[in-house]
Motif scaffolding. Structure first.
Motif: not given
Length: 383
Positions: A290-315
């Motif tokens: 998904v990030a690769e498909q949207l890599a050509d976005r224009e400047q000023g447009k941002f793409l972010s993601v939620y983390i749903n796991s405490t474990t995933a914050l460190s590993k």
């Protein structure tokens, strides 16, 4: 007086010596072709390249074949083809360089209308943004999507006028210098999951996977990935500054053991793979695609993601498939539901993974009824 010859001297033929090199080249070419095809059987393919081993030069023994011809005897080689799971550890860090602090109030799906959004905007005393939930876990959209999948499966439960209303809301917010963030659910989507078995995870009985509340989509499925990317592009075009992908994860299921002690598969995917599927491989592949498909976005447009796991914050979390280290390399921000007691520890956990930008701008704690002492935060109001 000059003597005349009684005989006619014919013209001497000019010899075309230029043909000789051409004939030689043709002969050499022909010999090369014959040599190429006659030595193919002596080709040795190895990890470091291809080589030719002739019996006369390598000391291989020979034997007579059934036809009486001499044949070389080579050492027996066992060939094994192995397919290894994709390794995303080498994905370069390309996101998060230009993000500014985001301090937003969360606007739930049912409140995305001109009157309620205006009320939320008036409460932004120390904030600079609003986060609008525009796609819930049930799959409902707050606008009329033109994505092909939305037409194919009747996913547009709103009218065309809903898009105009959302555009008007965003225009007013932009006029007031309010940053706008859209939140969409990805791998949890009851509407699409219940209408398209081709996009859904399946349980051991072959039915679409339902956790008791929602249907889950297959992160390996390219149709699901493309649908997500198309929705993000639409939201940018409508006027949102940033889109946050929620539920980019795999359902967590406890492993079962069969009578012989082997692990019994409980979930099945919509595509056949040459490697053993895993939650981490599924979610990482989804996130990168998904990030690769949207890599050509224009400047000023941002793409972010939620983390749903405490474990995933460190590993990497092997259970739900999330990996903050990978997410931070390809997404501008990481959002995480936490509380006023834990968020400072969450910042400490994720700090070593932030190699680009400021961790307090890129890690966004989502807290209920509390404003964290962080440059970025999301406030969720609850009674």
């Amino acid at each position: 007086m000059a003597r005349r010859s009684e005989f006619y001297k014919g013209r001497r033929k000019r010899r075309n010596y230029a043909l000789i090199p051409g004939i030689i080249l043709m002969l050499l070419f022909g010999a090369g072709v014959v040599l190429f095809y006659s030595t193919q059987k002596y080709a040795i393919i190895a990890d470091d390249g291809v080589s030719i081993e002739l019996p006369l030069l390598t000391g291989k023994t020979t034997a007579n074949s059934e036809t009486g011809r001499e044949a070389a005897e080579f050492e027996q080689v066992n060939v094994e083809i192995r397919f290894e799971e994709a390794d995303y550890s080498g994905v370069p860090a390309t996101a998060g360089r230009r993000v500014q602090p985001v301090r937003a109030i969360f606007v739930p799906y049912d409140d995305v209308n001109p009157e309620r959004v205006h009320e939320y905007a008036n409460r932004l005393s120390s904030g600079n943004a609003l986060m609008l939930e525009v796609k819930r876990e049930d799959g409902y959209l707050a606008w009329y999507s033109s994505a092909p999948l939305a037409f194919s499966y009747g996913l547009n439960m709103n009218t065309v006028e809903s898009t105009d209303t959302l555009v008007s809301i965003l225009s007013e917010l932009k006029a007031d210098n309010i940053y706008t963030v859209a939140k969409i659910s990805c791998c949890i989507d009851t509407l699409l999951g219940s209408r398209s078995p081709d996009c859904c995870l399946h349980n051991a009985a072959g039915s679409d996977y339902f956790d008791g509340t929602y249907f889950w989509l297959d992160p390996y499925n390219n149709t699901v990935r493309n649908y997500t990317a198309q929705l993000v592009r639409e939201l940018w075009e409508l006027g949102f500054d940033e889109v946050v992908l929620d539920n980019v994860m795999h359902p967590v299921i406890e492993p079962l053991e069969g009578p012989d002690g082997t692990v019994v598969e409980q979930l099945f995917y919509t595509r056949e793979m040459s490697t053993t599927p895993s939650p981490l491989g599924a979610v990482s592949g989804f996130a990168v695609n998904v990030a690769e498909q949207l890599a050509d976005r224009e400047q000023g447009k941002f793409l972010s993601v939620y983390i749903n796991s405490t474990t995933a914050l460190s590993k990497p979390d092997e259970a739900n498939g999330q990996d903050a280290g990978l997410f931070l390399r390809i997404y501008d921000r990481v959002y995480y539901d936490t509380d006023k007691y834990a968020y400072t520890f969450n910042v400490e956990d994720i700090t070593p993974l932030v190699t680009v930008g400021n961790v307090k701008n890129r890690f966004v704690p989502v807290v209920i009824n509390y404003l964290p002492d962080n440059t970025s935060w999301i406030l969720v109001d609850q009674e």
